[in-house]
Structure formats: C-alpha cells, structure tokens
Design an enzyme around this catalytic site. Structure first.
Site, short mmCIF file in Angstrom:
data_model
loop_
_atom_site.label_atom_id
_atom_site.label_comp_id
_atom_site.label_asym_id
_atom_site.label_seq_id
_atom_site.Cartn_x
_atom_site.Cartn_y
_atom_site.Cartn_z
N GLY A 13 0.84 -1.19 0.00
CA GLY A 13 0.00 0.00 0.00
C GLY A 13 0.88 1.24 0.00
N LEU A 14 0.32 2.36 0.42
CA LEU A 14 1.10 3.60 0.36
C LEU A 14 2.39 3.48 1.14
CD1 LEU A 14 -1.66 6.33 0.60
CD2 LEU A 14 -0.31 5.67 -1.38
N ALA A 15 2.34 2.98 2.36
CA ALA A 15 3.55 2.89 3.17
C ALA A 15 4.53 1.89 2.55
CB ALA A 15 3.19 2.48 4.61
N HIS A 55 -16.35 5.35 10.95
CA HIS A 55 -16.52 6.49 10.04
C HIS A 55 -18.00 6.84 9.92
CE1 HIS A 55 -16.30 9.00 6.53
NE2 HIS A 55 -14.99 8.94 6.55
N ARG A 75 -14.56 12.73 12.97
CA ARG A 75 -15.33 11.52 12.67
C ARG A 75 -15.96 10.86 13.90
NH1 ARG A 75 -11.17 8.98 8.16
NH2 ARG A 75 -11.71 10.51 6.59
N LEU A 119 -3.38 8.90 4.36
CA LEU A 119 -2.53 8.88 3.18
C LEU A 119 -1.23 9.61 3.50
CD1 LEU A 119 -5.20 9.67 0.43
CD2 LEU A 119 -4.54 7.51 1.42
N SER A 155 -17.11 9.43 1.05
CA SER A 155 -16.03 10.28 1.57
C SER A 155 -16.50 11.39 2.50
CB SER A 155 -15.29 10.92 0.40
OG SER A 155 -14.47 11.95 0.87
N ARG A 214 -8.33 9.47 14.18
CA ARG A 214 -7.60 10.03 13.06
C ARG A 214 -8.44 11.06 12.33
NH1 ARG A 214 -7.55 9.24 7.84
NH2 ARG A 214 -8.73 7.30 7.80
N HIS A 266 -13.86 1.70 9.95
CA HIS A 266 -13.14 2.22 8.79
C HIS A 266 -11.63 2.13 8.94
CE1 HIS A 266 -12.18 4.64 5.39
NE2 HIS A 266 -11.71 5.64 6.10
#
Lengths: 638, 249
Positions: A43-45, A267, A331, A442, A285, A436, A402
């Site tokens: 993934g991103l990381a 979420h 959230r 991201l 979103s 968060r 989420h």
C-alpha cells in the site's frame, strides 16, 4: 516500563527530526547492495518504502497477497491528503497541522511523531506531483485544496474522489521502476504467515505462495511491516475483503508489543447495512460533508419522504450541537451523534438505522454541475449500490468501521520492540492517537514510507552486526514447521461450519460490545463470547480443498483464526482504558451532553500489550505521553 | 429470485476445465453479484464441495481485482461497472447466467475464474513511471498545468488495471490499458523528458507479452468499468508514431 524506549530526540520540537537525521548512522552507497530488506504490504507505506529503499541501493523484496502490488487497499481512499502548504493563504502552517492532528487524536498521540508528520507533509505533495499524480487544479493551473473534518483551513489535496488510487499508482509506478532496475523484486500472491527472529532480531519471514500453496522462506537484514489495519475483525467494515491482522499478530506473538488496539475509527458516512448476506460496507467520503448537511426528522414518527419534510421539521443535529464546526466535526463525534439520534428513535430508512446527508441546498446554491465535478464518482457509486439518485433525494448514511489507530508499538524510528522489525502506516500506532482526522492516513503512510523509514532503517543496519542468515537456519526450520502444522491442523478439522460463519459471528460480537459505545459488563461478555467462538472454531470449522493449491478458504481460515485471538485483546484493551477518548467511548465516562470524558490523570499513556503464552494473560505496559508543546484541553468543536 | 449459474470450473492451469451448473434460490435483488457468489460458495462448503475461486478485494470498484465474463460481457451488463458493483437487481427471476474467466493468452488461468494478469505489471515496469527518486522534487506548484490537461490526464489515470479491455477485444489487445498510462504522462509536463522512450518501451513489452493488435472495434471502451476513452488509443498511436519518426536510435 523499561521496555518502552520511545527514543524521542532532544531539543525543541521543530528541530527534533532534523537533529535526529544528522545523528543517524549512514551506510555508504557501495555497501547498501550488501543488505536485503523485506517489505510486507504494497500500500502507500509499503510501496513508498520499497521504492525509496530500492532507489537508495538496497536489495528489496516486496510482498503482497493481491495479484498485483497496485491493488493494496490504500487505493480505495477517496477524499484527500493533508499537507501544510498554505497555498490558499488561509493561515495554515506546520504548527497548525501538528496541533490539529494532536487535538483531533484527543491527546493520545506522541507529539514528536506528529510534528515530524506535519513537517514532511509538504514534501509528499511535491514528490507525488513529480511522479505525475494528477491532483485537482484550478483554472490558473495551480493545485486546488478543500477542507476536511476537524480543521478550519483548506489543506487537503485531492484527485476527485479517488485520491488514494492516484497516490498509490504513483508509488506503484516508482516501485515498478525499481523492479525494472532489478533493485526490487515484487512477490505478489504471497501472504506472510510468520516472522523469523535470530538472537532476538527480525531476520526474515515465512510466506505462503497463494497460487501454488508452496511455503517459502525469505531471509533479510531487516523486515518492514506495512500491512494496514485490523478493521476486518468486525467482519463488516470499509476495508477490502482480504485485509487482515495476521502479519501484525504473528509479530506480536514473536515479541512485538501491540499498542492501543481499542482505538478504532468508526466512520460516520457509510452506506447502511442492508442484509445478512452483506459482505462489506462502502464509505462515502468525508469530503461530502463540505457540502452535504446531516439531518433527521424533528419528530420521531415522521415517516414522510425526506423531500416532503419541511425545513422547520428537520433537525440538523450537528449544526445544532456544534455550531463552530457544524457538519465538519471530527469523525468520532459525527459517528456518535448519528448513533445517538438513531438509538433515540429518530433514525430513517427501512431499518431506522440511518440519517440523511442532504445536498439539496448545495445544488441550489452552486448548481448541479459544480457538485457533480466534486463528487460525481461518489454519487455514481452510491446509485450503483442503493439504486437511488442523490442529486434528487438525500443520501442515507450510517457509521461503519473504517480505520484502526492502534497497531504495533513503534519508537520514533518506527522500530517495534523487536529490533530489525519496523512498522509503517496504519499497521503502527504512532500518529493518530485515539482518533484520526480525515485525509491524514494517506499523509502518514507516505511520510513513513518515503521520508522516515529510509533514514531510520539505514541506522539500524549501520549500528548492528548482521551476518547473512541462510534459510535452512534452525530458526527458519522451527517457524516453517510451526506454520505448516497450523495449516495442516486447519485442514484436518473437517467440521460442519464455514469459515465465514465464524467470522460473521465474531464481527457481530465486536460490533455489539466493542463498537461505538462500550461498557465494562459488555466487554466482559465480549471476551467470554470470543473465547467460546474460538473454541468452537478449532473444533468445528470446515476448510475445503488442500494446502498444495490456490485455496481461498484456507487463506480466510488462517486470517479468521488470528482475528479470533486478536478480538479478545481489543476487548481487554477497551476494558482496561477506563476513560472515553476519540474513537474509544466508554459509557461510564461521559459528560451530560454525551460527549467523551477523558481522564488525563490516569490514562495519558499508550497501552502496549506484551504476549506471553497461549495460557497466560498478556501484560499491559504503559508509555507515558508528555505534552510539552500543546496544552491538554477538553476537545471542543462547539 | 431463482437463478441458474453455469460457471467455468478448472482446478488448475494443468487441468482442462468445463462448465458446471448450479441452482440458487432466494437471491435478493439487493445483493451484489459477488455476494450472490458468496452465497453459492457457502452452500458448496456446506455440501463439502470446493467453492468457486475468483479474485476480488475492495468490493468498491477501485482495486481492479475482480473481473469475469458474465453472459459474454466483461463485468456483466451494467455500463462502467465492475463485477463487484454489479447488483442482482440487473437480473430477473429465472435468469441463466454464464460465468467465465478472462480469455486471453497473456492472462493464463490459475484456477476457476482466477487469471494471471502479471503481464500488466511488466508493461508498467517497461516505462509506466517518471524517473524521479524520492526526495528531490521541486515545489508542487512550480509547474502550472492547464486545468484541461490535468483533467484529461486524470481521466486517463483512473484505469484500474482489471483487464476487461483485453477480455473484451477479439484480438485480446491491451491497447486501452497501455494508452491510458501513456496518455496520462504525455499530457503532463512531468512526463515530458521520457515521452518517447516510454511509449516505445511499453508498446514493445505489450507485444512481447502476447497481446494482439488493436481491433478498432471499440469493445474495450464499452467494457471499461473506469470509462477510459478510446481517444487515448488515438493519442497512443500519435505518440508512438512521433516517437518512432523522431527516434535517434
């Protein structure tokens, strides 16, 4: 609490990272090729770390369970990525991003880590643009920004409702470039099943080739875990179907401490549950709350269609309760407020378990085209799933699991309590505290992968004497045998219940007792029920097929077996944390307005759990949190 | 509703496959197509049979993992929709549905409906990137990009890499996939330095993987769940021609 050395560098907060980088040991360019690094997850990381480490000259092996590295679940992130660029000239700064994130996390994160995150946020945007990530732009050709929950500036960069996709494809492209150069080898359709330690240092993994069933051993000088969160312990979540806790849980059982597992994010804006066959929940979103207004009927028994309910008979409860932030509260607050209204009997829809998210005013003020440009793909997705057109009628939404703020405990270097095991992205616990903020996941994944791990992993390699370990080393033999035994065991039970039925049952318990509101007796019940489900699982599960082929039932069984152990730890952590903060809401600890009541005197710490043995309870360690730069306040968005 | 399914079953790439027929009752119109298959698999497990293997992950239409031929159409009858986002309300009581894996030489079957799409990764490795290392990027607003170009680049960049374009094409061509990536970079200043070499390398790799030439029937666009336009193929052809004509090698 001597085990938990956070290794936060000295000095003023704004200089810590710079000073630390100057003190980290380096490895000469020509020597980097002598080191092998394993990155689990793309993934991103993971993709960012693997690509960046490959660029530096290390030999990297990147693992993912999907058929391609491009499919990791970061791809589904919709809304955006925060950065303290202050392009809109609205007063943003590194300090404000830092402050908002610490406050948004309800003062349960580490100041120094969060400051570093805010500090490198700008570099991330620069890096992504250089990779050709097509962020939204204004007519003048400059980058556009929007607002997200819990902030009063516009610092979120976005690519329509597909920001995660574009960022991940950017990182994946960088990764593919390194594959082409021979510096990274991507092993797809591989699942890490255990960690191999030699002399207490992480030195490799055992993985299963999911296409062939073959058990593989991979040796390395360092292991980076970038395996995401554990939201699927609830069965229904916005996570992808394959997301799991197995890699992290295996490392926990090898000695890595697990921090704050009870910090889970529910979420507020997801498509509500509609049937027992349902396999997953879909997020809408948070950016929608920029223009959408949340409401329920003012009268309990108002069964009229939403468009027939006049303005005066609607309760825009977020605007009513939180006038300063309105629909853009964080959230955790928005989720609890929705639950409160539905529990009180004001919910809408067939089940009464949803609230409206209404775009009518925004469409009237800005025109349909403007709304379509911003959210077109989300409205389209909503229509596909529900068959409703939300240009015409309001969306129906309800909270869903989420993101998970908890994760393996790491120090400032992102190193776990096992030397040589680094944990990045959602899989670690460090930056988001108890809640968060939107568009920060991201940011964190890419910060860890592009700008933190490449420095700190090098320091580990430079300061340890690490001989190459052959894969027939006794440590590998032992772990491989254990893993193989577990799979054989799962296949041999030949009971009567499917893997999914156990997962669904576990998810039900987690949602009912460890969801948006928790209390001591419920958590006790959860622990007992989970133990019972686990016992039955190992007596009565049916795993079809064999281990020597592509066998998705066997894959699921291994993951559910670990969730059945992990769920209990989550409940234990929730039970031990006798306060409400962020996503963790204990009914015993609330204000008269149903807001969270934090207990800074007793709980301003990270809880990090140490595994002992199958029969012994885990030990709860504490890392005290020190707030030297921000003042602890009651979080107010009123 | 009642549904009859004819599903391609193939234990491995080494064994010949065939269609098997299954009957499902009580299918709800609210179910997604994959949830309907989940229900079938649950029944197969309870009968101690092996469930149908299919790739899937996000179930939100973005990861690109899922994909199967449904009554001869990639991802089924709904426009711009992945298999996971297709819902049973699109079908009627008593319908028969034929389900097959992607059929293309470059996508060998692994098992049942699962195919090997690693050829796409190798095309990306050939040039689907800008050669910038981490850490030396200029300020993000240093380059102004006309909104139109940014939007067109975004439209091309939304490809999810599922392979429906290949499955839809009678030549099993990967032109739409390759053109989407080539277009994204051709439209952005960041892609300019490697513009020529990129298109040549990616096309060469595409050919080497065994994908066919463009059939010019636009089936790919019709099947694409991300709505990638065939205009990108026109751009790919222009890019390729111009790169070939001006090549210094």
């Amino acid at each position: 609490m001597s085990q938990l050395q956070s290794k936060i560098p000295d000095g003023p907060i704004s200089e810590k990272w710079t000073r630390h980088k100057n003190n980290l040991k380096l490895i000469a360019p020509s020597n980097k090729r002598k080191y092998d690094i394993i990155v689990v997850g793309t993934g991103l990381a993971g993709a960012a770390a693997a690509a960046s480490l490959g660029e530096l000259g290390y030999n990297v092996k990147a693992f993912c369970y999907q058929d391609s590295a491009r499919r990791a679940h970061s791809i589904a992130a919709q809304g955006g990525i925060n950065a303290a660029k202050n392009y809109p000239n609205d007063g943003d700064s590194v300090w404000r991003l830092f402050y908002d994130t610490v406050k948004g996390g309800d003062f349960r994160s580490r100041e120094a880590n969060v400051y570093r995150l805010a500090e490198v946020s700008s570099n991330i945007i620069d890096q992504c643009v250089a990779q050709g990530v097509p962020f939204a732009r204004d007519y003048g050709g400059l980058l556009a920004n929007r607002t997200f929950g819990g902030t009063q500036v516009s610092r979120t960069f976005y690519a329509r409702g597909q920001t995660g996709q574009q960022l991940l494809l950017g990182a994946y492209s960088a990764l593919m470039r390194q594959v082409n150069k021979g510096k990274v080898k991507v092993l797809s359709r591989r699942e890490m099943l255990d960690l191999v330690c030699v002399d207490g240092v992480a030195r490799g993994i055992v993985a299963r080739n999911l296409a062939t069933g073959e058990m593989e051993r991979h040796s390395a000088h360092a292991v980076l875990l970038c395996t995401g969160g554990y939201g699927n312990v609830y069965y229904l979540s916005t996570n992808a179907m394959g997301c799991n806790v197995t890699a992290a849980w295996r490392c926990y059982k090898r000695g890595a401490f697990f921090a704050n597992p009870c910090f889970t994010q529910i979420h507020p804006t997801c498509i509500p549950v509609h049937g027992t066959y349902q396999s997953k929940l879909t997020l809408m979103s948070e950016s929608l709350r920029n223009d959408g207004r949340v409401w329920v009927p003012r009268n309990k028994d108002d069964k009229r269609a939403p468009e027939q309910i006049p303005e005066a008979e609607r309760d825009y409860y977020l605007e009513r309760r939180y006038p300063a932030f309105g629909n853009m509260v964080p959230r955790d607050i928005a989720s609890r407020a929705a639950k409160e209204r539905c529990d009180a009997g004001y919910g809408v829809g067939e089940t009464g378990m949803s609230v409206y998210l209404d775009f009518n005013r925004a469409i009237q003020e800005q025109g349909k085209a403007a709304i379509e440009a911003k959210y077109g793909n989300l409205f389209h997705m909503y229509k596909k799933i529900t068959d409703e057109d939300c240009y015409r009628v309001p969306m129906k939404i309800y909270p869903a699991v989420h993101y998970t703020m908890g994760g393996l405990w790491v120090d400032y270097n992102l190193q776990s309590t096992i030397p040589g095991l680094f944990v990045l992205g959602e899989a670690n616990f460090s930056d988001h505290g108890a809640n968060r903020l939107g568009a920060s996941a991201l940011m964190q994944g890419l910060a860890d992968g592009y700008f933190v791990a490449p420095y700190t992993v090098g320091d580990h390699l430079a300061t340890h004497k690490l001989e190459k370990i052959p894969t027939d080393h006794p440590a590998f033999n032992e772990v491989a045998q254990e893993t193989d035994g577990k799979l054989k065991n799962l296949l041999s039970i030949q009971g009567e219940r499917s893997v999914d039925s156990f997962h669904r049952e576990l998810g039900g318990v987690m949602w009912d007792y460890c969801g948006m509101a928790r209390n001591a007796s419920g958590l006790q019940t959860a622990i007992e029920r989970i133990q019972k489900i686990r016992w039955e699982f190992w007596e009565n599960v049916r795993v079809t097929g064999s281990g020597e082929q592509l066998n998705m039932e066997l894959e699921k069984a291994g993951r559910v077996a670990d969730f059945l152990e992990f769920g209990e730890l989550l409940a234990r952590d929730a039970l031990a944390r006798e306060e409400s903060c962020g996503g963790h809401f204990r009914e015993e600890h609330q204000t008269e307005d149903n807001d969270a009541r934090r207990d800074d005197e007793h709980f301003s710490h990270v809880a990090a759990w140490e595994y002992r043995s199958p029969d012994a309870d885990p030990i709860r360690h504490q890392e005290e949190l020190h707030f030297e730069n921000v003042k602890l306040t009651t979080r107010s968005y009123k | 509703m009642k549904i009859t399914l004819h599903i391609w079953r193939q234990p491995s790439s080494q064994v010949k496959g065939s269609f098997q027929t299954y009957h499902l009752e009580n299918v709800s119109s609210h179910m997604s197509f994959l949830e309907m298959l989940d229900v079938l698999n649950e029944q197969l497990v309870s009968r101690h049979e092996e469930p149908v293997a299919f790739d899937h992950d996000c179930r939100e239409g973005i990861c690109g993992a899922c994909g199967m031929m449904i009554n001869g159409q990639p991802h089924g009858p709904e426009n711009e929709t992945t298999t996971c986002q297709l819902h049973m309300r699109r079908f009627r009581d008593g319908d028969e549905i034929w389900i097959e894996p992607w059929r293309a030489n470059a996508f060998p079957v692994i098992r049942d409906l699962v195919v090997d799409r690693s050829a796409f990764d190798r095309i990306m490795q050939a040039g689907g990137y800008t050669s910038v290392n981490t850490g030396n990027a200029p300020d993000a607003n240093a380059n102004m990009i006309p909104k139109r170009n940014a939007d067109l680049a975004f439209d091309a960049a939304t490809c999810i890499g599922c392979g429906a374009c290949v499955a839809a094409c009678k030549n099993a061509s990967a032109m739409l996939f390759v053109s989407a990536k080539v277009s994204q970079f051709a439209l952005l200043p960041q892609g300019a330095p490697e513009r020529s070499i990129r298109v040549q390398s990616m096309v060469a790799q595409m050919d080497q993987e065994g994908f066919g030439g463009c059939s010019n029937t636009n089936e790919c666009e019709a099947a694409c769940p991300a709505g990638i336009s065939v205009k990108n193929i026109a751009r790919l052809n222009r890019e390729f021609l111009s790169a070939t004509l001006t090549s210094e090698e």
